[in-house]
Design an enzyme around this catalytic site. Structure first.
Site, short mmCIF file in Angstrom:
data_model
loop_
_atom_site.label_atom_id
_atom_site.label_comp_id
_atom_site.label_asym_id
_atom_site.label_seq_id
_atom_site.Cartn_x
_atom_site.Cartn_y
_atom_site.Cartn_z
N LYS A 4 0.81 -1.18 -0.14
CA LYS A 4 0.00 0.21 0.03
C LYS A 4 0.76 1.27 0.04
O LYS A 4 0.58 2.13 -0.81
CB LYS A 4 -0.95 -0.10 1.13
CG LYS A 4 -2.29 0.34 1.05
CD LYS A 4 -3.13 0.34 2.29
CE LYS A 4 -3.39 -0.90 2.96
NZ LYS A 4 -4.30 -1.12 3.86
N GLN A 42 -5.95 -0.56 9.94
CA GLN A 42 -5.79 -2.20 9.37
C GLN A 42 -6.48 -3.16 10.30
O GLN A 42 -6.13 -3.25 11.38
CB GLN A 42 -4.25 -2.56 9.40
CG GLN A 42 -3.78 -3.79 8.68
CD GLN A 42 -4.25 -3.72 7.03
OE1 GLN A 42 -3.89 -2.73 6.30
NE2 GLN A 42 -4.80 -4.92 6.65
N ASP A 47 -12.29 3.03 3.59
CA ASP A 47 -12.52 1.85 3.31
C ASP A 47 -14.04 1.47 3.27
O ASP A 47 -14.41 0.67 2.96
CB ASP A 47 -12.20 1.12 4.76
CG ASP A 47 -10.93 0.13 4.67
OD1 ASP A 47 -10.63 -0.20 3.65
OD2 ASP A 47 -10.33 -0.01 5.66
#
Ligand code: NAD
Length: 294
Positions: free
Chosen positions: A54, A98, A121
């Site tokens: 990422k 995360q 997200d």
């Protein structure tokens, strides 16, 4: 029949190039450099690989990345305080925590604490509700990537029968709403579904988001159907190495499907590419700029 292989790696690369071009344009025209904060708690090996990849791709797209690593035993209050700071940080347009989080932290409380405008997200209840009611929204990255892949081979989904196997908040449920928004007729299947093979055999589109290696067999697939395999399963092979396989028995399924995504190289690469898309879109919304052309 041999299925068309939907090359997620190549499609993600194209998408990243389009994002990079738009980032260059908004930076030049508006002095806006999109920034994403990635918060990682502890040392989950799978998360480590994902976060590294990422960070690299965010930099390659010309965006800023702010990485926050917290110890495994961090207190919930400390994580919430960090999120409060990131919510008001003008250089941060996207926030990603995360998952999974350690047991002492209530993951829902953490998701709820992210500013919905920065929720790249798409897991905040406000964004979930907007998606469910067909409003413009931050779409969760993996389902967004799945839709981009299916649309490559099926530009219109109107009237098609679709099954999504898996009902998680991360993949299955958002896919339901995205498919409905494109006028597919959608069935969600899960671990309690009766006679899943017979159900799947009627479907023009099959999305597998289960987490069971090669569960979906060739005789579950309607000839010519489009199969999108979201599964990422690590299995130890006879050569002692770890291999990644999907939820679909790819070797068999490719002889019956019309189009299919491989694993690896299908949905996986699209997830991070879509994270870049969401960060760029969030930066433009927060800065009151028109939506970017990606
Ligand atoms: P999850 O464990 O939260 O959900 C799995 C779902 O599968 C559940 O709804 C369950 O009811 C269903 N299921 C389990 N066994 C079943 C069975 N035998 N028959 C029918 N349904 C069954 O998982 P998730 O987070 O949605 O992830 C699913 C898979 O997708 C995993 O392999 C995960 O690694 C992968 N994944 C990939 C990406 C990506 O970027 N490609 C992103 C997220 C998840």
């Amino acid at each position: 029949m041999t299925a068309t292989i939907i090359d997620g790696k190549a499609i993600a690369e194209e998408l990243r190039a389009r994002v990079a071009a738009e980032v260059a344009r908004v930076s030049a025209a508006h002095r806006l450099v999109p920034g994403i904060a990635v918060v990682q708690v502890g040392h989950n090996p799978a998360s480590e690989v994902y976060v590294r990849s990422k960070t690299r791709q965010v930099a390659a797209a010309g965006m800023r990345s702010f990485d926050h690593r917290l110890p495994e035993d961090v207190r919930e209050a400390e994580l919430l305080a960090l999120l409060a700071r990131l919510n008001t940080d003008a250089a941060v347009h996207g926030i990603l925590v995360q998952l999974p989080l350690p047991a002492q932290i209530d993951a829902q409380k953490v998701i709820d604490a992210i500013d919905p405008a920065k929720d790249v997200d798409g897991f905040h209840p406000l964004n979930v509700g907007r998606l469910a009611t067909g409003m413009p929204v931050m779409i969760p990255c993996t389902p967004l990537g799945c839709m981009m892949l299916v649309n490559r081979v099926r530009p219109s989904l109107a009237g098609l029968d679709a099954v999504v196997i898996g009902r998680s908040n991360v993949v299955g449920r958002p896919l339901l709403h995205l498919l409905l928004a494109e006028s597919a007729t959608v069935t969600i299947a899960h671990s309690k579904t009766h006679d899943l093979p017979a159900l799947c055999r009627r479907m023009d589109l099959l999305f597998a988001a289960i987490g069971q290696p090669a569960l979906v067999k060739a005789d579950w697939i309607k000839p010519g159907a489009t199969v999108i395999d979201v599964g990422i399963n690590r299995i130890a092979a006879a050569d002692g190495k770890t291999h990644i396989v999907g939820d679909v028995d790819f070797a068999q399924a490719r002889d019956i499907a019309g189009a299919i995504t491989p694993v690896p190289g299908g949905v996986g690469p699209m997830t991070i590419a879509c994270l870049l898309v969401n960060t760029l879109r969030a930066a433009c919304v927060i800065s009151h700029l028109p939506a970017p052309a990606v």
